[in-house]
Design a protein around this motif. Structure first.
Motif, PDB file in Angstrom:
ATOM      1  N   ALA A 144      39.416  44.832  42.558  1.00 44.88           N
ATOM      2  CA  ALA A 144      38.071  45.400  42.655  1.00 44.88           C
ATOM      3  C   ALA A 144      37.443  45.078  44.000  1.00 44.88           C
ATOM      4  O   ALA A 144      36.784  45.928  44.620  1.00 44.88           O
TER       5      ALA A 144
ATOM      6  N   VAL B 172      34.196  47.127  46.105  1.00 43.82           N
ATOM      7  CA  VAL B 172      33.108  46.936  45.148  1.00 43.82           C
ATOM      8  C   VAL B 172      32.269  45.735  45.577  1.00 43.82           C
ATOM      9  O   VAL B 172      32.810  44.690  45.961  1.00 43.82           O
TER      10      VAL B 172
ATOM     11  N   VAL C 235      31.208  43.099  41.025  1.00 51.50           N
ATOM     12  CA  VAL C 235      32.485  42.473  40.661  1.00 51.50           C
ATOM     13  C   VAL C 235      32.269  41.420  39.585  1.00 51.50           C
ATOM     14  O   VAL C 235      33.015  41.329  38.599  1.00 51.50           O
TER      15      VAL C 235
ATOM     16  N   HIS D 236      33.134  43.193  36.066  1.00 46.39           N
ATOM     17  CA  HIS D 236      34.562  42.914  35.909  1.00 46.39           C
ATOM     18  C   HIS D 236      34.851  41.494  35.410  1.00 46.39           C
ATOM     19  O   HIS D 236      35.785  41.297  34.627  1.00 46.39           O
TER      20      HIS D 236
END
Length: 319
Positions: A221, A226, A231, A235
């Protein structure tokens, strides 16, 4: 899934029976005679009168018979009568006290969750920085401080020295009810209750997030450009919360013990104060009933924790 949770409920019921049996045995092993709690020390009673009272209360029966009789009554929702409260029902006393305890524990745990998760994320994002070191030192002292010491020190500093908060009770005696007055009495014990739990959640959150941030999908990512904020939020955070959710559920039982000390120190009219008073006056029905209700609440919270864990982690499929 339904079968799994039904099995958990059955296991929880078995644990409640085991808990009640353990408390019953400990009460019978305590020094003194259980009949002492039923006798007025200012009234002289003959041995025949004491034997009649013992027979009426079933205390002349073998211990297994006594326990079986209590368990059968508890299964019907009858937890007996208090010995020291003019015959008030145990269930009625618990109904009066469980609300303040849930309010105190709920506020304390909510504060602990917010502070613990926020500081855990901050420590992980700024790893090895002065902020991280300071938070880690604070968490060390928070985890190491016993509940009774935290309560006494907090009461002395904030109520006696600084006079920032009331020293006890749930409401100001004689004053009309107001939400502001309730919050003034609630904030200090709730903050003191949250200290140890916030420190523990912070340590778990920091360690879990650091582990997740080193995973391949997080690096991917970042490589895609990103932003670091997304992140972490989109994520990393959800997966990092998995062990924290389990920890929060397991701390409910610990919070019960802390609430008992806090309610005693702050004279908070909850289950903890009820239990302490019942133990000091040898009010056996109240001790048995309150322990059963507290144990049931802890077991129910653990089951709800499993539900929350499955909701957070989509990889978990409960059969």
């Amino acid at each position: 899934m339904l079968r799994y949770y039904l099995n958990r409920l059955l296991v929880g019921a078995a644990m409640l029976v085991a808990l009640s049996l353990l408390v019953f045995i400990l009460l019978r092993l305590a020094p003194g005679d259980p009949i002492d709690a039923y006798i007025n020390p200012n009234v002289a009673m003959s041995q025949e009168d004491m034997a009649a009272v013992r027979s009426r209360l079933g205390l002349d029966q073998p211990l297994p018979v006594q326990y079986a009789a209590w368990l059968a009554s508890a299964a019907r929702g009858d937890l007996g009568f208090s010995l020291q409260r003019n015959g008030d029902t145990v269930l009625g006393l618990i109904g009066e006290r469980i609300g303040p305890t849930l309010l105190l524990m709920g506020a304390g745990l909510a504060i602990a969750i917010v502070i613990g998760i926020a500081t855990g994320i901050l420590g992980a994002v700024r790893r090895n920085s002065p902020t991280d070191v300071g938070l880690s030192i604070a968490a060390f002292f928070g985890i190491s401080s016993p509940a009774f010491l935290t309560a006494l020190v907090g009461l002395y500093v904030f109520s006696v020295l600084l006079r920032w908060a009331p020293s006890g009770g749930m409401l100001t005696p004689g004053a009309p009810f107001s939400m502001g007055d309730l919050l003034r009495h609630l904030i200090l014990p709730a903050l003191l209750l949250s200290i140890g739990h916030a420190a523990l959640i912070m340590r778990y959150m920091r360690a879990s997030l650091l582990e997740v941030l080193n995973q391949d999908y997080v690096r991917t990512a970042r490589a895609k450009g990103v932003k670091e904020f997304w992140v972490i939020v989109k994520h990393a955070l959800r997966n990092a919360l998995l062990p924290v959710v389990t920890l929060i559920g397991s701390t409910i039982g610990i919070a019960v013990g802390g609430a008992i000390f806090l309610e005693s120190v702050f004279n908070w009219p909850g289950m903890g104060l009820l239990l302490v008073n019942a133990v000091s006056t040898r009010d056996y029905p109240v001790i048995m009933g309150a322990t059963l209700v507290v144990g049931a609440c802890v077991i129910l919270v653990n089951i709800l924790t499993d539900v929350a864990y499955a909701a957070v982690d989509p990889r978990i499929k409960v059969a």
